[in-house]
Design a protein around this motif. Structure first.
Motif, PDB file in Angstrom:
ATOM      1  N   GLY A  13      30.234 -28.067   3.628  1.00 52.84           N
ATOM      2  CA  GLY A  13      30.252 -28.411   2.199  1.00 52.84           C
ATOM      3  C   GLY A  13      28.857 -28.717   1.699  1.00 52.84           C
ATOM      4  N   GLY A  15      26.485 -30.956   0.740  1.00 43.04           N
ATOM      5  CA  GLY A  15      25.923 -32.314   0.751  1.00 43.04           C
ATOM      6  C   GLY A  15      24.566 -32.289   1.411  1.00 43.04           C
ATOM      7  N   ILE A  16      23.867 -33.398   1.284  1.00 42.12           N
ATOM      8  CA  ILE A  16      22.510 -33.453   1.807  1.00 42.12           C
ATOM      9  C   ILE A  16      22.480 -33.298   3.336  1.00 42.12           C
ATOM     10  CG2 ILE A  16      22.288 -35.965   2.157  1.00 42.12           C
ATOM     11  CD1 ILE A  16      19.807 -33.977   0.119  1.00 42.12           C
ATOM     12  N   THR A  40      30.233 -23.386   1.508  1.00 45.69           N
ATOM     13  CA  THR A  40      30.561 -23.356   0.080  1.00 45.69           C
ATOM     14  C   THR A  40      29.296 -22.920  -0.664  1.00 45.69           C
ATOM     15  OG1 THR A  40      29.870 -25.631  -0.304  1.00 45.69           O
ATOM     16  CG2 THR A  40      32.180 -25.289   0.324  1.00 45.69           C
ATOM     17  N   SER A  42      27.823 -24.523  -2.988  1.00 41.55           N
ATOM     18  CA  SER A  42      26.889 -25.661  -3.086  1.00 41.55           C
ATOM     19  C   SER A  42      26.118 -25.845  -1.780  1.00 41.55           C
ATOM     20  CB  SER A  42      27.631 -26.955  -3.382  1.00 41.55           C
ATOM     21  OG  SER A  42      28.530 -26.775  -4.417  1.00 41.55           O
ATOM     22  N   PHE A  46      21.434 -26.134  -0.239  1.00 38.62           N
ATOM     23  CA  PHE A  46      20.713 -27.082   0.626  1.00 38.62           C
ATOM     24  C   PHE A  46      20.029 -26.369   1.802  1.00 38.62           C
ATOM     25  CE2 PHE A  46      23.825 -29.516  -1.669  1.00 38.62           C
ATOM     26  CZ  PHE A  46      23.195 -30.713  -1.931  1.00 38.62           C
ATOM     27  N   THR A  91      32.371 -32.827   1.657  1.00 37.51           N
ATOM     28  CA  THR A  91      31.975 -33.528   0.427  1.00 37.51           C
ATOM     29  C   THR A  91      33.179 -34.237  -0.190  1.00 37.51           C
ATOM     30  OG1 THR A  91      32.467 -31.552  -0.828  1.00 37.51           O
ATOM     31  CG2 THR A  91      30.172 -31.839  -0.127  1.00 37.51           C
ATOM     32  N   SER A  92      32.878 -35.162  -1.120  1.00 38.25           N
ATOM     33  CA  SER A  92      33.978 -35.846  -1.817  1.00 38.25           C
ATOM     34  C   SER A  92      34.790 -34.815  -2.593  1.00 38.25           C
ATOM     35  CB  SER A  92      33.406 -36.910  -2.762  1.00 38.25           C
ATOM     36  OG  SER A  92      32.438 -36.322  -3.601  1.00 38.25           O
ATOM     37  N   ASP A 105      37.857 -21.355  -3.687  1.00 36.09           N
ATOM     38  CA  ASP A 105      36.752 -20.633  -3.048  1.00 36.09           C
ATOM     39  C   ASP A 105      37.190 -20.298  -1.618  1.00 36.09           C
ATOM     40  OD1 ASP A 105      36.559 -23.025  -1.683  1.00 36.09           O
ATOM     41  OD2 ASP A 105      34.529 -23.505  -2.320  1.00 36.09           O
ATOM     42  N   ALA A 123      30.544 -36.962   4.449  1.00 39.94           N
ATOM     43  CA  ALA A 123      29.206 -37.553   4.294  1.00 39.94           C
ATOM     44  C   ALA A 123      28.896 -37.585   2.812  1.00 39.94           C
ATOM     45  CB  ALA A 123      28.157 -36.730   5.031  1.00 39.94           C
ATOM     46  N   MET A 124      28.500 -38.755   2.350  1.00 42.69           N
ATOM     47  CA  MET A 124      28.198 -38.889   0.916  1.00 42.69           C
ATOM     48  C   MET A 124      27.561 -40.243   0.657  1.00 42.69           C
ATOM     49  SD  MET A 124      32.177 -39.263  -0.212  1.00 42.69           S
ATOM     50  CE  MET A 124      32.640 -38.018   0.953  1.00 42.69           C
ATOM     51  N   MET A 128      30.262 -43.297  -3.512  1.00 36.57           N
ATOM     52  CA  MET A 128      31.225 -42.185  -3.559  1.00 36.57           C
ATOM     53  C   MET A 128      32.271 -42.349  -2.448  1.00 36.57           C
ATOM     54  SD  MET A 128      28.604 -39.004  -4.092  1.00 36.57           S
ATOM     55  CE  MET A 128      29.703 -37.622  -4.306  1.00 36.57           C
TER      56      MET A 128
HETATM   57  C1  LIG Z   1      20.827 -33.437  -4.087  1.00 34.17           C
HETATM   58  C2  LIG Z   1      22.325 -33.525  -3.993  1.00 34.17           C
HETATM   59  C3  LIG Z   1      22.888 -34.118  -2.893  1.00 34.17           C
HETATM   60  C4  LIG Z   1      24.282 -34.225  -2.789  1.00 34.17           C
HETATM   61  N1  LIG Z   1      24.807 -34.799  -1.674  1.00 34.17           N
HETATM   62  C5  LIG Z   1      26.144 -34.928  -1.592  1.00 34.17           C
HETATM   63  C6  LIG Z   1      26.710 -35.530  -0.440  1.00 34.17           C
HETATM   64  O1  LIG Z   1      26.017 -35.923   0.514  1.00 34.17           O
HETATM   65  N2  LIG Z   1      28.052 -35.655  -0.373  1.00 34.17           N
HETATM   66  C7  LIG Z   1      28.863 -35.222  -1.400  1.00 34.17           C
HETATM   67  O2  LIG Z   1      30.090 -35.396  -1.290  1.00 34.17           O
HETATM   68  N3  LIG Z   1      28.352 -34.639  -2.483  1.00 34.17           N
HETATM   69  C8  LIG Z   1      27.019 -34.471  -2.607  1.00 34.17           C
HETATM   70  N4  LIG Z   1      26.481 -33.871  -3.716  1.00 34.17           N
HETATM   71  C9  LIG Z   1      27.394 -33.374  -4.738  1.00 34.17           C
HETATM   72  C10 LIG Z   1      28.006 -32.033  -4.334  1.00 34.17           C
HETATM   73  O3  LIG Z   1      27.000 -31.078  -4.070  1.00 34.17           O
HETATM   74  C11 LIG Z   1      28.932 -31.526  -5.449  1.00 34.17           C
HETATM   75  O4  LIG Z   1      30.024 -32.413  -5.582  1.00 34.17           O
HETATM   76  C12 LIG Z   1      29.432 -30.116  -5.196  1.00 34.17           C
HETATM   77  O5  LIG Z   1      30.300 -29.753  -6.227  1.00 34.17           O
HETATM   78  C13 LIG Z   1      30.146 -30.005  -3.870  1.00 34.17           C
HETATM   79  O6  LIG Z   1      30.648 -28.730  -3.719  1.00 34.17           O
HETATM   80  P1  LIG Z   1      31.479 -28.270  -2.428  1.00 34.17           P
HETATM   81  O7  LIG Z   1      32.447 -29.345  -2.126  1.00 34.17           O
HETATM   82  O8  LIG Z   1      32.148 -27.002  -2.850  1.00 34.17           O
HETATM   83  O9  LIG Z   1      30.500 -28.028  -1.357  1.00 34.17           O
HETATM   84  C14 LIG Z   1      25.094 -33.728  -3.830  1.00 34.17           C
HETATM   85  C15 LIG Z   1      24.521 -33.102  -4.919  1.00 34.17           C
HETATM   86  C16 LIG Z   1      23.151 -32.999  -5.006  1.00 34.17           C
HETATM   87  C17 LIG Z   1      22.550 -32.315  -6.199  1.00 34.17           C
END
Ligand SMILES: Cc1cc2nc3c(=O)[nH]c(=O)nc-3n(C[C@H](O)[C@H](O)[C@H](O)COP(=O)(O)O)c2cc1C
Length: 396
Positions: A13, A15-16, A40, A42, A46, A91-92, A105, A123-124, A128
């Motif tokens: 997912g 996240g960082i 994903t 997103s 990263f 991710t959340s 997706d 991880a978040m 969150m």
């Molecule tokens: C710099 C940055 C760091 C992020 N880190 C996290 C994270 O560690 N955990 C998380 O749940 N969302 C994080 N997010 C938010 C997710 O990228 C966002 O909710 C995204 O829609 C997740 O998409 P996915 O679940 O399809 O991967 C971050 C966003 C940014 C811009």
């Protein structure tokens, strides 16, 4: 290699902590797993898919509609291919989608179509993570049979402190193994002692032995992976075991005896792998003994209680009591004598040359059978041993 031949689908997912999923993938591969990665959209912001592709040698899957023809593996085939799915970082957003059955997706569609065990490693940011919505989603997912390895506390990428860091790749790998292993020992409680004992002579000197405790620790891990609740009574220096194995640290034989009697009450299985000193100093000194100048010193030793015998004869005795006997000669004969003398159910007779080695071998001896245990590395040896123990358990 514990993951030899296992097929893992790694869902990544956005996240960082994505970069840590690269470490996780490498660790799984090192332990024998074949890994296919699904990212994903997103997640690709990263770390580029190229990193995963270059290190895994496999194409990364990202697009639901691109899949079917181009890579010869549609989303349904991908989940059918896998033995287990790991979501790291989860991710959340991903948790919320999974809770509600959203499939918009490739990764979320895969998860919905999947029937294999899933390990979620969220991880978040700490807020969150602690947010009601996330916590509700997590408990909902747990109730539906997903396994969650919780994020750990520490400094987060955003600079804040708290729970939210992805669990270590090593911990994720550890948590995954039981999901791929038949839970044959579920509902059982095993107590294992391991390692050397240490008897104090004076304030600084001790008497001990060369046992490493590795076999007992591996046995504890293997029993836990197969679903047993495990308590390890650990002599000095016995290796660390996986999370979830209860550990009681002891030094002397007397401490080990007390700990074993306490832990073993009502246990299903007790395995005594520890190299317990047969003797202790009759009069240990509180101070450091000085040179006497006479060129010789006499020390009196007295016998320690026999732990395995005590466990085999205690109230609420474990259902199966298995002793290890390290001998230099006539292993089988000595072991047979011990079997009846000590009142144990089985003896693992092994050669003292195995002590400290990476491999083990010997004989598994019960009142009815003598079975040869072929030389194997200790990790495989303990798996075979569990099989023998469970066989004699079901026979009894
Ligand atoms: C710099 C940055 C760091 C992020 N880190 C996290 C994270 O560690 N955990 C998380 O749940 N969302 C994080 N997010 C938010 C997710 O990228 C966002 O909710 C995204 O829609 C997740 O998409 P996915 O679940 O399809 O991967 C971050 C966003 C940014 C811009």
């Amino acid at each position: 290699m514990p993951f030899q031949g296992k097929r893992i689908l790694l869902g990544v997912g956005g996240g960082i902590a994505v970069y840590r999923a690269v470490e996780l993938m490498r660790l799984l591969m090192k332990q024998g797993a074949e890994v296919q990665v699904v990212m994903t959209k997103s997640a690709t912001e990263f770390v580029t898919p190229l990193t995963f592709e270059a290190l895994s040698g496999n194409k990364v899957h990202m697009d639901l509609f691109d899949l079917t023809e181009q890579h010869g593996m549609g989303h349904i085939q991908l989940v059918r291919w896998a033995d287990a799915v790991v979501l790291a970082p989860a991710t959340s957003n991903l948790l919320a989608k999974m809770t509600h059955g959203i499939a918009d997706d490739l990764l979320t569609t895969l998860i919905l179509a999947n029937e294999k065990p899933v390990l979620i490693a969220p991880a978040m940011n700490v807020s969150m993570w602690l947010e009601d919505a996330t916590q509700r989603n997590i408990s909902d997912l747990r109730e539906r049979g997903y396994t969650v390895i919780e994020p750990v506390a520490g400094e987060l990428a955003c600079g804040e402190q708290g729970a939210g860091r992805l669990a270590k790749p090593e911990s994720i790998v550890q948590a995954l193994l039981p999901l791929l292993t038949e839970q044959t020992l579920a509902g059982q409680y095993w107590v294992i002692n391991a390692g050397p004992t240490v008897e104090a002579w004076d304030a600084v000197r001790t008497m001990s032995n060369r046992a490493s405790g590795s076999l007992g620790a591996l046995l504890a891990d293997a029993a836990a992976v197969q679903g047993a609740k495990v308590c390890l009574i650990a002599g000095k220096g016995a290796p660390r075991t996986r999370q979830g194995v209860q550990r009681v640290e002891v030094e002397s034989a007397a401490q080990m005896l007390d700990a074993c009697l306490l832990a073993a009450q009502g246990a299903d299985v007790f395995v005594g792998t520890a190299a317990v000193s047969d003797f202790r100093f009759a009069n240990p000194l509180q101070k450091k003994l000085k040179r006497q100048g006479s060129g010789r010193i006499q020390v009196e030793l007295i016998e320690n209680p026999d732990i395995i015998q005590a466990v085999a004869n205690m109230d609420k005795r474990p259902h199966q009591v298995i002793a290890f006997a390290a001998e230099s000669e006539n292993h089988i004969q000595f072991a047979k004598d011990k079997l009846s003398r000590k009142g144990v159910d089985a003896i693992v007779a092994n050669d003292i040359s195995n002590m400290g080695a990476n491999h083990a071998s010997g004989h598994y001896i019960t009142a009815k059978h003598v079975t040869k245990l072929e030389t194997q590395d200790k990790a495989n040896f303990v798996v075979g041993l569990i099989q023998h123990i469970t066989n004699s358990y079901s026979e009894s």
